[in-house]
Design a protein around this motif. Sequence first.
Motif, PDB file in Angstrom:
ATOM      1  N   SER A 291       0.856  -1.171   0.000  1.00  0.00           N
ATOM      2  CA  SER A 291       0.000   0.000   0.000  1.00  0.00           C
ATOM      3  C   SER A 291       0.899   1.229   0.000  1.00  0.00           C
ATOM      4  O   SER A 291       1.755   1.353   0.872  1.00  0.00           O
ATOM      5  CB  SER A 291      -0.901   0.018   1.237  1.00  0.00           C
ATOM      6  OG  SER A 291      -1.731   1.144   1.247  1.00  0.00           O
ATOM      7  N   PRO A 292       0.707   2.099  -0.994  1.00  0.00           N
ATOM      8  CA  PRO A 292      -0.329   2.117  -2.028  1.00  0.00           C
ATOM      9  C   PRO A 292       0.163   1.763  -3.432  1.00  0.00           C
ATOM     10  O   PRO A 292      -0.610   1.828  -4.377  1.00  0.00           O
ATOM     11  CB  PRO A 292      -0.761   3.576  -2.004  1.00  0.00           C
ATOM     12  CG  PRO A 292       0.531   4.311  -1.747  1.00  0.00           C
ATOM     13  CD  PRO A 292       1.356   3.420  -0.847  1.00  0.00           C
ATOM     14  N   THR A 352     -10.054  -0.661  -7.152  1.00  0.00           N
ATOM     15  CA  THR A 352      -9.940   0.476  -6.240  1.00  0.00           C
ATOM     16  C   THR A 352      -8.485   0.633  -5.816  1.00  0.00           C
ATOM     17  O   THR A 352      -7.867  -0.311  -5.316  1.00  0.00           O
ATOM     18  CB  THR A 352     -10.824   0.286  -5.004  1.00  0.00           C
ATOM     19  OG1 THR A 352     -12.197   0.185  -5.412  1.00  0.00           O
ATOM     20  CG2 THR A 352     -10.678   1.471  -4.050  1.00  0.00           C
ATOM     21  N   ARG A 354      -5.296   3.629  -4.291  1.00  0.00           N
ATOM     22  CA  ARG A 354      -5.104   4.822  -3.475  1.00  0.00           C
ATOM     23  C   ARG A 354      -3.859   5.566  -3.923  1.00  0.00           C
ATOM     24  O   ARG A 354      -2.943   4.986  -4.486  1.00  0.00           O
ATOM     25  CB  ARG A 354      -4.943   4.433  -1.997  1.00  0.00           C
ATOM     26  CG  ARG A 354      -6.197   3.888  -1.361  1.00  0.00           C
ATOM     27  CD  ARG A 354      -6.099   3.889   0.161  1.00  0.00           C
ATOM     28  NE  ARG A 354      -5.019   3.043   0.646  1.00  0.00           N
ATOM     29  CZ  ARG A 354      -4.043   3.448   1.450  1.00  0.00           C
ATOM     30  NH1 ARG A 354      -3.983   4.712   1.837  1.00  0.00           N
ATOM     31  NH2 ARG A 354      -3.126   2.612   1.871  1.00  0.00           N
ATOM     32  N   ASP A 355      -3.832   6.866  -3.639  1.00  0.00           N
ATOM     33  CA  ASP A 355      -2.595   7.609  -3.793  1.00  0.00           C
ATOM     34  C   ASP A 355      -1.880   7.658  -2.450  1.00  0.00           C
ATOM     35  O   ASP A 355      -2.317   7.031  -1.473  1.00  0.00           O
ATOM     36  CB  ASP A 355      -2.846   9.016  -4.365  1.00  0.00           C
ATOM     37  CG  ASP A 355      -3.638   9.924  -3.422  1.00  0.00           C
ATOM     38  OD1 ASP A 355      -3.896   9.546  -2.263  1.00  0.00           O
ATOM     39  OD2 ASP A 355      -4.019  11.035  -3.865  1.00  0.00           O
ATOM     40  N   GLY A 358      -3.803   8.887   0.728  1.00  0.00           N
ATOM     41  CA  GLY A 358      -4.916   8.099   1.247  1.00  0.00           C
ATOM     42  C   GLY A 358      -6.201   8.248   0.471  1.00  0.00           C
ATOM     43  O   GLY A 358      -7.215   7.651   0.828  1.00  0.00           O
ATOM     44  N   HIS A 359      -6.186   9.025  -0.620  1.00  0.00           N
ATOM     45  CA  HIS A 359      -7.386   9.222  -1.420  1.00  0.00           C
ATOM     46  C   HIS A 359      -7.599   8.032  -2.344  1.00  0.00           C
ATOM     47  O   HIS A 359      -6.666   7.574  -3.006  1.00  0.00           O
ATOM     48  CB  HIS A 359      -7.281  10.512  -2.236  1.00  0.00           C
ATOM     49  CG  HIS A 359      -7.111  11.734  -1.381  1.00  0.00           C
ATOM     50  ND1 HIS A 359      -6.151  12.679  -1.635  1.00  0.00           N
ATOM     51  CD2 HIS A 359      -7.767  12.142  -0.266  1.00  0.00           C
ATOM     52  CE1 HIS A 359      -6.222  13.638  -0.723  1.00  0.00           C
ATOM     53  NE2 HIS A 359      -7.192  13.329   0.124  1.00  0.00           N
ATOM     54  N   GLU A 360      -8.816   7.554  -2.417  1.00  0.00           N
ATOM     55  CA  GLU A 360      -9.143   6.388  -3.233  1.00  0.00           C
ATOM     56  C   GLU A 360      -9.725   6.806  -4.575  1.00  0.00           C
ATOM     57  O   GLU A 360     -10.326   7.872  -4.719  1.00  0.00           O
ATOM     58  CB  GLU A 360     -10.130   5.473  -2.505  1.00  0.00           C
ATOM     59  CG  GLU A 360      -9.539   4.761  -1.311  1.00  0.00           C
ATOM     60  CD  GLU A 360     -10.458   3.684  -0.767  1.00  0.00           C
ATOM     61  OE1 GLU A 360     -11.666   3.682  -1.125  1.00  0.00           O
ATOM     62  OE2 GLU A 360      -9.984   2.836   0.011  1.00  0.00           O
TER      63      GLU A 360
END
Length: 405
Positions: A291-292, A352, A354-355, A358-360
């Motif tokens: 992640s991510p 799905t 994320r950057d 934390g934005h999805e």
Amino acid sequence: MLPFPPETGPLLIAGATPVALGPHAGPIDILVDADGRVAAAGPNLAAPEGARRIEAKGAYVSPGWVDLHAHVWYGGTDISIRPAVCGLERGVTTIVDAGSAGEANFHGFREYVIEPARERIKAFLNIGSIGLVACNRVSELIDMRSIDIDRTLAVIEANRDVIIGVKCRASGVIVGSWGITPLRIAKKLARVAGLPLMVHVGEPPPLYDEVLEVLDPGDVVTHCFNGKPCGNIVEDETLFALAERCAAEGVRLDVGHGGASFSFRTAEIAIERGLLPFSISTDLHARSLDSPVWDMGTTMSKLLAVGMPFEKVIEASTLAPMSVIGLPTEGLLAKGARAEFTVFGREASDLTIRDSMGHEAVLRETIVPRWTVMGGTAVKASPYRPHAAAGEGAACPHCGWVTAR
């Protein structure tokens, strides 16, 4: 994983659409001889009897993907992963390690990682002598005693076949009260060595503006689309204009996604305004793998999703980083050229992702590696997807990632 050994004869890549491979219109076939060199390229080639075949079925073929920023000094730093985790099995033929090793431990990196790897590995040498031995804990630039100019230049001279530049992390968590000074030292040393500088930008000090003012054409700014307050290019019109001017003059803006350094919003606004990254890279390490970031193909897909044209995405993942490290960028399908290709698809998706902030977002299309050809070796490729380590606090045997305690 080698589905067939390289010594079993020629290889035909059949029915692939070329991208970033010159004027060839697809689909075409590419015949690779038993020595791992291009024998012919064109439509409807006849393969020798017994040749291995990769049926592309209209998939794309590009130069082998090049990840200009990753960390693969596995065993030498607390953040590095094994090259195999992010290399041929992910469509990547060349990995550039971005400063994991400094002059004091580069010999170990070369002997135990670079030389045994199936992938080509090049390196930016960290200006700090110990590199990233304990990243963000025992800083490579905690004070000026961590820099030895004479020894750093000596290591560069002894390893010019694999060291292609100098790396400096110019952000507050590293340099503290020293501000811009370590970067200026690194820049001076890079000029003396005749190599480009790669500089990490993030939270100040120093300011992104100050960093750009130090650099020369050919230098690389990694984490160019970070979203950190007072450190990203879309929150300040003066900084954005400076970044545009520097890019036009030849300073290379590199994505360097990583665990804390890529913002969908920053990338989307910059690309919409015409400022594209020079190169796309992952900044893969043990803390960004699950992640991510995941892998090179997913990072490329993110840039596609925020508006970067498909052909530019491929060029920024192949020809652009190849030019940084001195690989040929022309005649890649000419007879006798070393075979180095990634066969990949563009697939519909509802993935799905994320950057680093934390934005999805949901990817409607993904770039998926299928085969990686390097010389006479052909490796079945596939995307990386997150996994759990072998228990709480245990390290994954493949990449070294450790679950949180």
